[in-house]
Design a protein around this motif. Structure first.
Motif, mmCIF file in Angstrom:
data_model
loop_
_atom_site.group_PDB
_atom_site.id
_atom_site.type_symbol
_atom_site.label_atom_id
_atom_site.label_comp_id
_atom_site.label_asym_id
_atom_site.label_seq_id
_atom_site.Cartn_x
_atom_site.Cartn_y
_atom_site.Cartn_z
ATOM 1 N N GLN A 15 0.847 -1.190 0.000
ATOM 2 C CA GLN A 15 0.000 0.000 0.000
ATOM 3 C C GLN A 15 0.882 1.239 0.000
ATOM 4 N N VAL A 16 0.342 2.322 -0.517
ATOM 5 C CA VAL A 16 1.085 3.575 -0.539
ATOM 6 C C VAL A 16 0.362 4.585 0.343
ATOM 7 N N ALA A 17 1.083 5.183 1.256
ATOM 8 C CA ALA A 17 0.548 6.234 2.114
ATOM 9 C C ALA A 17 1.275 7.526 1.783
ATOM 10 N N LEU A 18 0.718 8.638 2.221
ATOM 11 C CA LEU A 18 1.378 9.917 2.010
ATOM 12 C C LEU A 18 2.801 9.867 2.544
ATOM 13 N N GLU A 19 3.717 10.419 1.777
ATOM 14 C CA GLU A 19 5.134 10.516 2.088
ATOM 15 C C GLU A 19 5.877 9.188 2.003
ATOM 16 N N SER A 38 9.289 7.359 -21.514
ATOM 17 C CA SER A 38 8.905 8.633 -20.909
ATOM 18 C C SER A 38 7.642 8.414 -20.078
ATOM 19 N N TRP A 39 7.546 9.142 -18.984
ATOM 20 C CA TRP A 39 6.447 9.012 -18.035
ATOM 21 C C TRP A 39 5.593 10.264 -18.050
ATOM 22 N N HIS A 40 4.261 10.062 -18.055
ATOM 23 C CA HIS A 40 3.312 11.171 -18.135
ATOM 24 C C HIS A 40 2.131 10.898 -17.209
ATOM 25 N N ARG A 41 1.440 11.953 -16.796
ATOM 26 C CA ARG A 41 0.270 11.801 -15.932
ATOM 27 C C ARG A 41 -0.977 12.203 -16.706
ATOM 28 N N LEU A 58 8.558 10.952 -2.171
ATOM 29 C CA LEU A 58 7.629 11.342 -1.113
ATOM 30 C C LEU A 58 6.262 11.565 -1.755
ATOM 31 N N VAL A 59 5.462 10.518 -1.803
ATOM 32 C CA VAL A 59 4.158 10.588 -2.459
ATOM 33 C C VAL A 59 3.275 11.586 -1.727
ATOM 34 N N GLY A 60 2.675 12.492 -2.493
ATOM 35 C CA GLY A 60 1.777 13.497 -1.939
ATOM 36 C C GLY A 60 0.476 13.535 -2.703
ATOM 37 N N ASP A 61 -0.431 14.392 -2.268
ATOM 38 C CA ASP A 61 -1.731 14.524 -2.922
ATOM 39 C C ASP A 61 -1.588 14.879 -4.405
ATOM 40 N N ASN A 62 -0.558 15.637 -4.755
ATOM 41 C CA ASN A 62 -0.373 16.037 -6.151
ATOM 42 C C ASN A 62 0.096 14.882 -7.037
ATOM 43 N N ASP A 63 0.411 13.720 -6.459
ATOM 44 C CA ASP A 63 0.825 12.549 -7.234
ATOM 45 C C ASP A 63 -0.344 11.639 -7.585
ATOM 46 N N SER A 64 -1.555 11.992 -7.156
ATOM 47 C CA SER A 64 -2.698 11.134 -7.461
ATOM 48 C C SER A 64 -3.025 11.246 -8.946
ATOM 49 N N GLY A 65 -3.701 10.247 -9.458
ATOM 50 C CA GLY A 65 -4.080 10.248 -10.863
ATOM 51 C C GLY A 65 -3.514 9.062 -11.600
ATOM 52 N N HIS A 66 -3.635 9.096 -12.883
ATOM 53 C CA HIS A 66 -3.267 7.995 -13.762
ATOM 54 C C HIS A 66 -1.918 8.285 -14.417
ATOM 55 N N CYS A 67 -0.921 7.443 -14.175
ATOM 56 C CA CYS A 67 0.387 7.594 -14.811
ATOM 57 C C CYS A 67 0.486 6.654 -15.997
ATOM 58 N N GLN A 68 1.159 7.105 -17.035
ATOM 59 C CA GLN A 68 1.371 6.289 -18.222
ATOM 60 C C GLN A 68 2.847 6.265 -18.576
ATOM 61 N N CYS A 69 3.265 5.136 -19.123
ATOM 62 C CA CYS A 69 4.603 4.994 -19.661
ATOM 63 C C CYS A 69 4.474 4.952 -21.182
ATOM 64 N N TRP A 70 5.222 5.821 -21.869
ATOM 65 C CA TRP A 70 5.267 5.815 -23.331
ATOM 66 C C TRP A 70 6.629 5.267 -23.730
#
Length: 80
Positions: A15-19, A38-41, A58-70
């Protein structure tokens, strides 16, 4: 042509928690020649990183979302 681009996540305790630290890995099942990553959100062209893995220290709220690898082999491109 490139195919079979997939993502996997490596996180402490499953699991991933903040920070926490989170490592995303990109793998390709079919492709020849030198590959570039290359990595994109969220489909954005903004670059998060390059290389077959992306480390978010340091995972934060701004890291939420869908990441893609191209992935590109110079002739074609595929995304996860």
């Amino acid at each position: 042509p490139l195919s079979g681009v997939s993502l996997s996540a490596q996180c402490p305790g499953g699991q991933v928690a903040l920070e926490d630290c989170l490592v995303l890995r990109c793998a390709v099942t079919t492709g020849t020649g030198p590959l570039s990553f290359s990595w994109h959100r969220g489909g954005s062209p903004a670059l998060l990183g390059t290389g077959p893995h992306l480390e978010l220290r340091l995972v934060g709220d701004n890291d939420s979302g869908h990441c893609q690898c191209w992935v590109s082999d110079g002739d074609s491109m595929a995304e996860s």
